[in-house]
Design a protein around this motif. Sequence first.
Motif, PDB file in Angstrom:
ATOM      1  N   ARG A 134     -19.859  51.996 -20.796  1.00 13.18           N
ATOM      2  CA  ARG A 134     -21.114  51.802 -21.779  1.00 13.18           C
ATOM      3  C   ARG A 134     -20.687  51.059 -22.398  1.00 13.18           C
ATOM      4  O   ARG A 134     -19.720  51.362 -23.950  1.00 13.18           O
ATOM      5  N   ALA A 135     -21.773  49.656 -23.102  1.00 14.15           N
ATOM      6  CA  ALA A 135     -21.681  48.941 -24.064  1.00 14.15           C
ATOM      7  C   ALA A 135     -22.004  49.312 -25.801  1.00 14.15           C
ATOM      8  O   ALA A 135     -22.388  48.998 -26.243  1.00 14.15           O
ATOM      9  N   ILE A 136     -23.272  49.928 -24.607  1.00 16.72           N
ATOM     10  CA  ILE A 136     -24.589  50.075 -25.865  1.00 16.72           C
ATOM     11  C   ILE A 136     -24.766  51.368 -26.872  1.00 16.72           C
ATOM     12  O   ILE A 136     -24.169  52.335 -25.942  1.00 16.72           O
TER      13      ILE A 136
ATOM     14  N   ILE B  93     -19.909  47.166 -19.070  1.00 19.78           N
ATOM     15  CA  ILE B  93     -18.392  46.392 -19.045  1.00 19.78           C
ATOM     16  C   ILE B  93     -17.611  46.982 -18.185  1.00 19.78           C
ATOM     17  O   ILE B  93     -17.873  47.701 -18.078  1.00 19.78           O
TER      18      ILE B  93
ATOM     19  N   ASP C 202     -27.794  48.707 -16.078  1.00 21.71           N
ATOM     20  CA  ASP C 202     -27.901  47.085 -15.838  1.00 21.71           C
ATOM     21  C   ASP C 202     -26.503  46.160 -16.396  1.00 21.71           C
ATOM     22  O   ASP C 202     -25.753  46.606 -17.400  1.00 21.71           O
ATOM     23  N   PRO C 203     -26.710  45.386 -15.899  1.00 20.07           N
ATOM     24  CA  PRO C 203     -25.328  44.768 -15.720  1.00 20.07           C
ATOM     25  C   PRO C 203     -25.437  44.251 -17.964  1.00 20.07           C
ATOM     26  O   PRO C 203     -23.446  43.896 -18.174  1.00 20.07           O
ATOM     27  N   GLU C 204     -26.522  43.781 -18.102  1.00 18.20           N
ATOM     28  CA  GLU C 204     -25.803  43.539 -19.901  1.00 18.20           C
ATOM     29  C   GLU C 204     -25.869  44.387 -20.972  1.00 18.20           C
ATOM     30  O   GLU C 204     -25.228  44.118 -21.928  1.00 18.20           O
ATOM     31  N   GLY C 205     -26.090  46.045 -19.921  1.00 18.41           N
ATOM     32  CA  GLY C 205     -25.539  47.404 -20.740  1.00 18.41           C
ATOM     33  C   GLY C 205     -23.804  47.892 -20.654  1.00 18.41           C
ATOM     34  O   GLY C 205     -23.982  48.730 -20.985  1.00 18.41           O
TER      35      GLY C 205
END
Lengths: 329, 67
Positions: free
Chosen positions: B60-62, B36, B31-34
Motif C-alpha cells: 500500500r502506498a497511501i 506498488i 486501485d492501481p494508483e494506491g
Amino acid sequence: MNCSVCGAPAQVEVRRRNRAFCAEHYRAWFVGETRRNLGRHRMIRPGDRVLVAVSGGKDSLVLWDTLAKLGHPATGFHIQLGIGGYSERALVTTEAFARERGLELIVVDVRESFGLTVPQLAEVTGRKACSGCGLSKRYLMNRVAEEEGFDVVATGHNLDDEAATLLGNVSHWQLDALVRQGPMLEGREGLARRVKPLYTFTEREVAAYAFLAGIEYQHEECPHAEGAKSLLYKDVLNRLETRMPGTKQVFLEQYLKKVQPVLQEGLAEGEVELRRCERCGQVTTGAVCAHCKLWDRAYARAKKRRLLPEDGRFDPRPRVHRLEPANEA
Amino acid sequence: MKVILRTPHKEERELAGPMTVRELLERLDLDPEGVIVARGRELLTLDARVEDGDTVEVIRAISGGGA
C-alpha cells in the motif's frame, strides 16, 4: 513496457507524464525532479541549515535520502508522540536510517518534555488525537528550528497529501487555509521557512522510489488515522486519477497558478501582526499561543484526574536529544 | 501464485495465474494508483505478467497519519 530512457524493461510507469522507467532511470528521474522543485521555488538557499521532519514513514525518509543525495545533508527531527508500539517502532526505524547514512538526528519525546503522551493529551482535553498531534508537531518543529539555528524546515508532503488538503479546503471553502497552501511558506522573524520538495510526486511514486532505493520505512499506519477524512479525499482523487491520469497534478498546479494569486490579491489585508507568546516566547497572533493554551488546559484536567502531580506546571521547553553521527561511528 | 499483501497489515493469499498485474489488482479489488507491486527486488508495471510459481508483494502506498 520499456524504459523511456534506455529501452530496458520498465519497473515504474508515470502515466501522468506518459513515461516509464527502469530502476536506475527512475531513481535518477526522481532525484532530478526533486532538484527542479528545490530550484523552482528557491526552497533551499546557499548557507541554509535544513531541518527535515522525519516520522519514519516513506515520505519523510525518501525526502531525507534525496536531500542528502542532492548535497543538502539535513538534520532529521523526530517527535516521539507516545502512540504505543507504533511510535516506538517509528523511532527504531528513524534511528536506523540515520545511523546507516551517518546523518544527524534530533529527537523530542512529547511525554518526557510536557508530561503527557499525545493520546493522553487527546483524552484529557476531549480533542481528537490528530488535532493535538498536529499542533504539537507544528510547535515543536518551529521551536526547535529557531532554537537550534535552522533556516528551513522541510516536510515530506507529496502530491496526494497536497491535493487531498486542497479538496478538503475547497469542500469547506476554507479561504485562510487556501491562501496559505503551497510548496513553500517564506520564513518570517521567529518562523523558519517551510518547504515541501516532494509536492509534485504521487504517493505511489514516492513508495516506488523508497522500494528501489532500498529504504526501510514504517509501513504501519498510525492507529488514529483510521477513518481520517484525508484518506477519503485521497481515495476519491485516486479513483479519478486511475480513469484520468494527471488529475491530481492539474488540480493542485492549476490552483496554485490560476486561483491562489487571485485569492491572495482579493484577501490582501497586509500580513497578520505577529507577537511573542507571553508564556513560551514563540511567535503567535494572540497573547498566549494555541500550544500553551492547550497544554495549560490539559494540565488543569490531568491534575484533577491525578494523571499529573498536584504541583505540576506546564513547562513549554522541549527536552532535546541528539543522535550524533560521529558518536555512532 | 503467492500474493503477500501489505495494505498495511500483512496478509497472504493464493491465486491462480498467469495474469497481468492489472488483472491481479482487479481481482484483489485494489486501485492501481494506491499500491506498488513487487516480485523480489523488482517492481512490476500494470502490463507485466505474473505466473503461478511467482511470489508477488502488493504494498500500500497511501498513508493518512504521521508517526
